[in-house]
Scaffold this motif. Structure first.
Motif, PDB file in Angstrom:
ATOM      1  N   ALA A 129      12.204   7.833  -0.428  1.00  0.00           N
ATOM      2  CA  ALA A 129      10.841   8.385  -0.139  1.00  0.00           C
ATOM      3  C   ALA A 129       9.195   7.379  -0.301  1.00  0.00           C
ATOM      4  CB  ALA A 129      10.565  10.190  -0.395  1.00  0.00           C
ATOM      5  N   TYR A 130       9.305   7.205   1.059  1.00  0.00           N
ATOM      6  CA  TYR A 130       8.535   6.800   1.056  1.00  0.00           C
ATOM      7  C   TYR A 130       7.009   6.936   1.380  1.00  0.00           C
ATOM      8  CZ  TYR A 130      11.279   2.666   1.222  1.00  0.00           C
ATOM      9  OH  TYR A 130      12.719   1.422   0.538  1.00  0.00           O
TER      10      TYR A 130
ATOM     11  N   ASP B 263      -1.275  10.181  -2.660  1.00  0.00           N
ATOM     12  CA  ASP B 263      -0.770  10.005  -3.646  1.00  0.00           C
ATOM     13  C   ASP B 263      -0.899  10.978  -4.637  1.00  0.00           C
ATOM     14  OD1 ASP B 263       1.546   8.817  -5.487  1.00  0.00           O
ATOM     15  OD2 ASP B 263       0.378   7.593  -6.535  1.00  0.00           O
ATOM     16  N   ALA B 264      -2.185  11.718  -4.261  1.00  0.00           N
ATOM     17  CA  ALA B 264      -2.415  12.446  -5.639  1.00  0.00           C
ATOM     18  C   ALA B 264      -2.590  14.233  -4.228  1.00  0.00           C
ATOM     19  CB  ALA B 264      -3.761  12.820  -5.701  1.00  0.00           C
TER      20      ALA B 264
ATOM     21  N   SER C 238       0.687  -1.301  -0.095  1.00  0.00           N
ATOM     22  CA  SER C 238       0.451   0.069   0.070  1.00  0.00           C
ATOM     23  C   SER C 238       0.716   0.911   0.065  1.00  0.00           C
ATOM     24  CB  SER C 238      -0.777  -0.099   1.293  1.00  0.00           C
ATOM     25  OG  SER C 238      -0.205  -0.014   2.682  1.00  0.00           O
ATOM     26  N   LEU C 239       1.912   1.222  -0.081  1.00  0.00           N
ATOM     27  CA  LEU C 239       3.068   2.313   0.240  1.00  0.00           C
ATOM     28  C   LEU C 239       3.279   2.776  -1.196  1.00  0.00           C
ATOM     29  CD1 LEU C 239       5.740   1.790   3.537  1.00  0.00           C
ATOM     30  CD2 LEU C 239       2.661   3.244   2.837  1.00  0.00           C
ATOM     31  N   CYS C 240       3.940   3.545  -1.223  1.00  0.00           N
ATOM     32  CA  CYS C 240       4.405   4.393  -2.885  1.00  0.00           C
ATOM     33  C   CYS C 240       6.081   4.602  -2.488  1.00  0.00           C
ATOM     34  CB  CYS C 240       3.677   5.161  -3.469  1.00  0.00           C
ATOM     35  SG  CYS C 240       2.004   5.122  -3.846  1.00  0.00           S
ATOM     36  N   TYR C 241       6.790   4.959  -3.313  1.00  0.00           N
ATOM     37  CA  TYR C 241       8.060   5.299  -2.897  1.00  0.00           C
ATOM     38  C   TYR C 241       8.490   5.561  -3.921  1.00  0.00           C
ATOM     39  CZ  TYR C 241       9.476   0.649  -5.051  1.00  0.00           C
ATOM     40  OH  TYR C 241       9.986  -0.285  -5.523  1.00  0.00           O
TER      41      TYR C 241
END
Length: 303
Positions: free
Chosen positions: A279-280, A286-287, A164-167
């Protein structure tokens, strides 16, 4: 008084109302709305019935608003504009006028290399923003803290975290090996024999399998001697300067602190891969345009 609310009113009628106000003409309004003239006239008739007012009457220059229409136009425009913003995404982030606090979990590298330039920019261009840097949490807490919004960003070396994390990569930081100058080592590559014999000052690893240095050494059947574990980079050269221990620091930090603590800098004895700094953040943000702005600024000051 008519019992009117948004549950019973067709909001398209309000769009027609605003367009008739702007054009003062049924024909022009129909052209701009891509509707037939009869459809616009029918919408106006329905709106008149619901509101109990003519709203527009025929004048010499076109449709003229009634007092009720004049009363309605401001709030109706604001409401439709706000709805458009919500449907299209977050409201724009304007750094010069924004009032917001960002919480970043990171280690010393961010505070040493990135934060001074970031704060200088904020002081000059975005004085309503505040940055709070907090210690890196345990890896099993990171996803929950990012999801809740308690932390906006985590900046660290690569970690295995939830889907569920972006990086995204921020920068790559080569390492330098340091020891006190009185050792009298020639410039260049650090001697491997001394590297393995002398105790090291090491920052506590968050990865289960250790940091990139020990992973690389172990792959070659080598083991270094850890003399002390510390919590942050800044303690490492202090201890190294007083004990003769070895420390390995990110190049930007090592080059600045070497002269202060009477240490010499060298290429490591083994080619350690330069650690990636990432960076996480959580996908639910995200938006977020403010967070997007912050990440871009951090990347620009990381190199």
């Amino acid at each position: 008084m008519n019992n009117i609310n948004t549950r019973t009113l067709d909001l398209n009628l309000l769009v027609v109302f605003v367009m008739l106000w702007e054009t003062q003409n049924v024909t022009r309004a129909s052209e701009r709305l891509a509707l037939s003239q009869s459809a616009v006239s029918h919408a106006l008739r329905r709106l008149r019935e619901r509101l109990g007012d003519e709203l527009f009457v025929v004048g010499r220059t076109g449709l003229v608003p009634t007092a009720r229409a004049i009363e309605l136009i401001g709030p109706v425009r604001d409401a439709l504009s706000g709805l458009d913003d919500v449907l299209q995404g977050s409201t724009p982030f304007i750094p010069s006028t924004a009032q917001r606090k960002f919480r970043i979990a990171s280690g010393d590298f961010v505070e040493f290399q990135i934060l001074p330039q970031l704060i200088q920019h904020i002081a000059q261009e975005a004085s309503g923003l505040m940055i709070e840097v907090v210690p890196l949490p345990q890896s099993n807490m990171i996803t929950a803290l990012l999801e809740s919004g308690e932390i906006d960003l985590v900046i660290s070396t690569a970690m295995v975290l939830g889907t569920s994390l972006c990086y995204e990569p921020i920068t790559t930081v080569p390492l330098l090996t340091m020891i006190w100058k009185r050792e009298g080592l020639a410039s260049g590559r650090f001697p491997l024999k001394l590297y393995l014999e002398r105790p090291h000052v090491m920052i506590e690893a968050h990865q289960r399998d250790g940091n990139i240095i020990d992973q690389t050494l172990n792959a070659q059947g080598l083991v270094r001697h850890i003399g002390v574990l510390v919590q942050n980079f800044m303690a490492m050269p202090v201890i190294a300067s007083q004990t003769g221990y070895i420390c390995n620091l990110p190049k930007p930090i090592a080059e600045v602190l070497a002269s202060t603590f009477e240490l010499s800098c060298h290429e490591p004895p083994v080619n350690f891969p330069a650690p990636d700094i990432l960076a996480y953040w959580h996908s639910r943000f995200d938006a977020d345009p403010g967070l997007q702005w912050l990440r871009e600024k951090i990347k620009s000051y990381a190199s």
